[in-house]
Design an enzyme around this catalytic site. Structure first.
Site, PDB file in Angstrom:
ATOM      1  CB  SER A 166      -1.037   0.001   1.005  1.00 25.31           C
ATOM      2  OG  SER A 166      -1.890   1.134   1.014  1.00 25.31           O
ATOM      3  CD  GLU A 275      -5.688  -4.955  -3.679  1.00 25.81           C
ATOM      4  OE1 GLU A 275      -4.760  -5.384  -3.949  1.00 25.81           O
ATOM      5  OE2 GLU A 275      -5.327  -4.022  -2.830  1.00 25.81           O
ATOM      6  CG  LEU A 279      -6.678  -3.654 -11.337  1.00 26.59           C
ATOM      7  CD1 LEU A 279      -5.562  -4.852 -11.644  1.00 26.59           C
ATOM      8  CD2 LEU A 279      -8.156  -4.462 -11.187  1.00 26.59           C
ATOM      9  CG  HIS A 306      -5.792  -2.044   0.251  1.00 27.11           C
ATOM     10  ND1 HIS A 306      -5.122  -2.005  -0.968  1.00 27.11           N
ATOM     11  CD2 HIS A 306      -5.127  -1.078   1.043  1.00 27.11           C
ATOM     12  CE1 HIS A 306      -4.038  -0.965  -0.989  1.00 27.11           C
ATOM     13  NE2 HIS A 306      -4.362  -0.541   0.397  1.00 27.11           N
ATOM     14  CB  SER A 307      -7.263  -7.188   3.672  1.00 29.01           C
ATOM     15  OG  SER A 307      -7.727  -8.226   2.668  1.00 29.01           O
ATOM     16  CD1 TRP A 308      -3.507  -5.885   7.334  1.00 23.74           C
ATOM     17  CD2 TRP A 308      -1.276  -6.862   6.985  1.00 23.74           C
ATOM     18  NE1 TRP A 308      -2.624  -4.777   7.783  1.00 23.74           N
ATOM     19  CE2 TRP A 308      -1.294  -5.294   7.320  1.00 23.74           C
ATOM     20  CE3 TRP A 308      -0.104  -7.317   6.424  1.00 23.74           C
ATOM     21  CZ2 TRP A 308      -0.150  -4.505   7.402  1.00 23.74           C
ATOM     22  CZ3 TRP A 308       1.054  -6.482   6.689  1.00 23.74           C
ATOM     23  CH2 TRP A 308       1.164  -5.171   7.102  1.00 23.74           C
TER      24      TRP A 308
END
Length: 328
Positions: A166, A275, A279, A306-308
């Site tokens: 990010s 996300e 992209l 958009h995550s771990w």
């Protein structure tokens, strides 16, 4: 991109950030070299290193994952996203809090350096102290002050690579273009490498504002040359000859996204929009490197927000590229 900036800014307006103590403004001559204040061994192979940073005027914590043995080895620097470790109240990098990084690197002959802090900073040198975020001279810290200390104390051999997600993905690419002799490779997950388009600038500003800061204090107004000087897209030629890995999802909820938890619901809503915007940025960066004839590996995940959980997998997938950059 407009949706990314709008959503990020809306989150910013709902949050607060604890002010950081200020120090001498940028440009003030450094009175002493950086030094190690203390080292706390959290485990046999995980060190919390507290560094006196003249550039930032305070002690900065980094954590280092260590291999076995004492032979010279390369170093991988890993940058957080906009939170910079706030998720653990700055006890550790979010990489170690939210992913399996500690276990993943246990059998790899590299030092892994994880800065704690850098919230909303883009890990860059700011023009001036910010009323909310304080003094941010992360580029100086990460490229000048810290590496000699890490290499001297932990048997570094001077070979480095850098990775980030990010906000930290932009920062990793930016540091690699601004200091090409320092890094043999770079990995960037779910980031935006562009500072030139108005929507890209707006998203940078929104990210900084989300954490309480003002990007004018970072790179100035939109026309300031610092925006171009810190634009990995514009400066991508400097990546020639490096090992490059870039990954991104498409915003569509995948197997790691669950609406039954608060974190999962956030990933499906805000994380999907973020996300999707990443992209678009990644596709532009892919085109840019192709135009320049700079080889790189781009991985477009078939889904993912958009995550771990996705960044953990990205780290695993990027390792062969990073290992080549590190001579491993």
């Amino acid at each position: 991109m407009k949706l990314l900036a709008t959503l990020a800014l809306s989150v910013a307006l709902c949050g607060l950030i604890t002010p950081v103590a200020t120090a001498e403004p940028r440009g003030t001559p450094l009175r002493q070299a950086a030094s190690v204040d203390r080292v706390t061994m959290l485990t046999e192979r995980r060190a919390a290193v507290f560094v006196n940073s003249p550039a930032m005027g305070r002690v900065i914590q980094v954590q280092v994952l260590l291999p076995t043995g004492s032979t010279p080895r390369p170093t991988l620097y890993m940058l957080d996203g906009a939170g910079g470790g706030e998720e653990s109240d700055y006890r550790e990098s979010t990489w170690t809090q939210k992913t399996d990084a500690v276990g993943f690197f246990a059998d790899k002959d590299v030092n892994v350096v994880l800065p704690v802090g850098g919230t909303g900073s883009y890990y860059t040198d700011w023009k001036r102290p910010d009323p909310a975020l304080g003094v941010d001279e992360w580029e100086t810290f990460l490229t000048e002050e810290l590496p000699p200390l890490i290499d001297a104390r932990f048997h570094g051999n001077g070979v480095n690579a850098i990775a980030g997600l990010s906000m930290g993905a932009h920062a990793a690419l930016n540091l690699a273009t601004r200091h090409p002799a320092m890094y043999g490779g770079v990995a960037a997950f779910s980031g935006c490498a562009d500072n030139s388009q108005s929507n890209s600038k707006l998203s940078v500003r929104a990210t900084v504002a989300w954490k309480g800061g003002d990007a004018d204090n970072m790179w100035g107004p939109d026309g300031d040359p610092d925006w171009a000087a810190n634009d990995p897209m514009r400066n991508a030629e400097a990546l020639r000859g490096k090992e490059i890995y870039v990954a991104v999802g498409n915003g569509v909820a995948g197997p790691s996204d669950s609406p039954t938890t608060t974190e999962g619901l956030s990933a499906i809503t805000l994380g999907a929009a973020l996300e999707s915007a990443a992209l678009h940025c990644t596709q532009l960066f892919d085109q840019r490197l192709r135009q320049l004839g700079v080889p790189a590996t781009f991985h477009y995940r078939p889904n993912g927000t958009h995550s771990w959980p996705y960044w953990q997998q990205d780290l695993h997938d990027a390792w062969p590229t990073l290992a080549r950059a590190l001579g491993r």
